[in-house]
Design a protein around this motif. Structure first.
Motif, PDB file in Angstrom:
ATOM      1  N   VAL A   4       0.858  -1.188   0.000  1.00  0.00           N
ATOM      2  CA  VAL A   4       0.000   0.000   0.000  1.00  0.00           C
ATOM      3  C   VAL A   4       0.893   1.237   0.000  1.00  0.00           C
ATOM      4  CG1 VAL A   4      -1.768   1.290   1.236  1.00  0.00           C
ATOM      5  CG2 VAL A   4      -1.897  -1.208   1.127  1.00  0.00           C
ATOM      6  N   ILE A   5       0.731   2.090  -0.996  1.00  0.00           N
ATOM      7  CA  ILE A   5       1.542   3.290  -1.176  1.00  0.00           C
ATOM      8  C   ILE A   5       1.006   4.437  -0.329  1.00  0.00           C
ATOM      9  CG2 ILE A   5       2.440   4.939  -2.872  1.00  0.00           C
ATOM     10  CD1 ILE A   5       3.378   2.026  -3.200  1.00  0.00           C
ATOM     11  N   TRP A   6      -0.291   4.651  -0.388  1.00  0.00           N
ATOM     12  CA  TRP A   6      -0.928   5.705   0.402  1.00  0.00           C
ATOM     13  C   TRP A   6      -2.417   5.427   0.491  1.00  0.00           C
ATOM     14  CZ3 TRP A   6      -4.677   8.338  -2.252  1.00  0.00           C
ATOM     15  CH2 TRP A   6      -4.559   8.406  -3.637  1.00  0.00           C
ATOM     16  N   SER A   7      -3.043   6.107   1.440  1.00  0.00           N
ATOM     17  CA  SER A   7      -4.500   6.023   1.561  1.00  0.00           C
ATOM     18  C   SER A   7      -5.024   7.384   1.988  1.00  0.00           C
ATOM     19  CB  SER A   7      -4.906   4.944   2.564  1.00  0.00           C
ATOM     20  OG  SER A   7      -4.473   5.277   3.858  1.00  0.00           O
ATOM     21  N   TYR A   8      -6.281   7.619   1.669  1.00  0.00           N
ATOM     22  CA  TYR A   8      -6.920   8.884   2.022  1.00  0.00           C
ATOM     23  C   TYR A   8      -8.329   8.578   2.507  1.00  0.00           C
ATOM     24  CZ  TYR A   8      -9.224  13.376   1.534  1.00  0.00           C
ATOM     25  OH  TYR A   8      -9.930  14.508   1.780  1.00  0.00           O
TER      26      TYR A   8
END
Length: 167
Positions: A140-144
């Protein structure tokens, strides 16, 4: 959604006719690369050999915007994986293991020969889905999402409690 569903409203014909044409039944995902390659930023749309309108970059953007319904109860997660490890059903299973629903999934090539997958998940806090995807072996690179809002509210309440206890 098809090409004929995203026609520009300002088509008058005559000198306004684009040099390249697409069939009105062509899927939007096939039209987009052709529109980007078009020198004047427009494509003519034909149905049964007859010119019915044109697609411009603005009408394409508006059409794509209608395809992506706005949702306030969703979060976004970006992950990367090797092409051989990509499985939409496995990604969906990882998300659904957290009692969340996968709303949208888009994949694009990333650096290093990997695939970048962007997910829209019907859950305000993406962290359970992020942890599940990581357990399934995805990077997972990023989450928002609203997890930071919950953290801010909790910190504010702790501060209020400390103030109350100090009285």
């Amino acid at each position: 959604m098809r090409a004929k569903d995203i026609l520009a409203l300002d088509f008058t014909g005559g000198a306004d006719i684009p040099t390249k044409n697409v069939d009105g039944g062509m899927p939007v995902v096939s039209v987009l690369p052709r529109l980007l390659d078009s020198a004047d930023g427009s494509l003519g749309v034909t149905v049964d050999g007859e010119m019915v309108g044109k697609i411009t970059r603005d009408s394409m953007l508006e059409g794509l915007g209608r395809m992506i319904a706005a949702r306030d109860d969703s979060s976004i997660i970006a992950l990367e994986c090797a092409p051989g490890d990509y499985s939409a059903s496995r990604i969906a299973r990882a998300v659904e293991d957290t009692d969340a629903h996968l709303v949208d999934l888009w994949s694009t090539p990333a650096e290093g020969g990997k695939l970048r997958v962007l997910l829209r998940v019907r859950r305000e806090d993406p962290s359970p889905a992020v942890h599940s995807l990581e357990r399934y072996g995805y990077d997972v690179i990023w989450s928002y999402g609203s997890e930071s809002v919950d953290t801010d509210v909790a910190a504010w309440r702790l501060l209020e409690l400390k103030t109350l206890l100090s009285v």
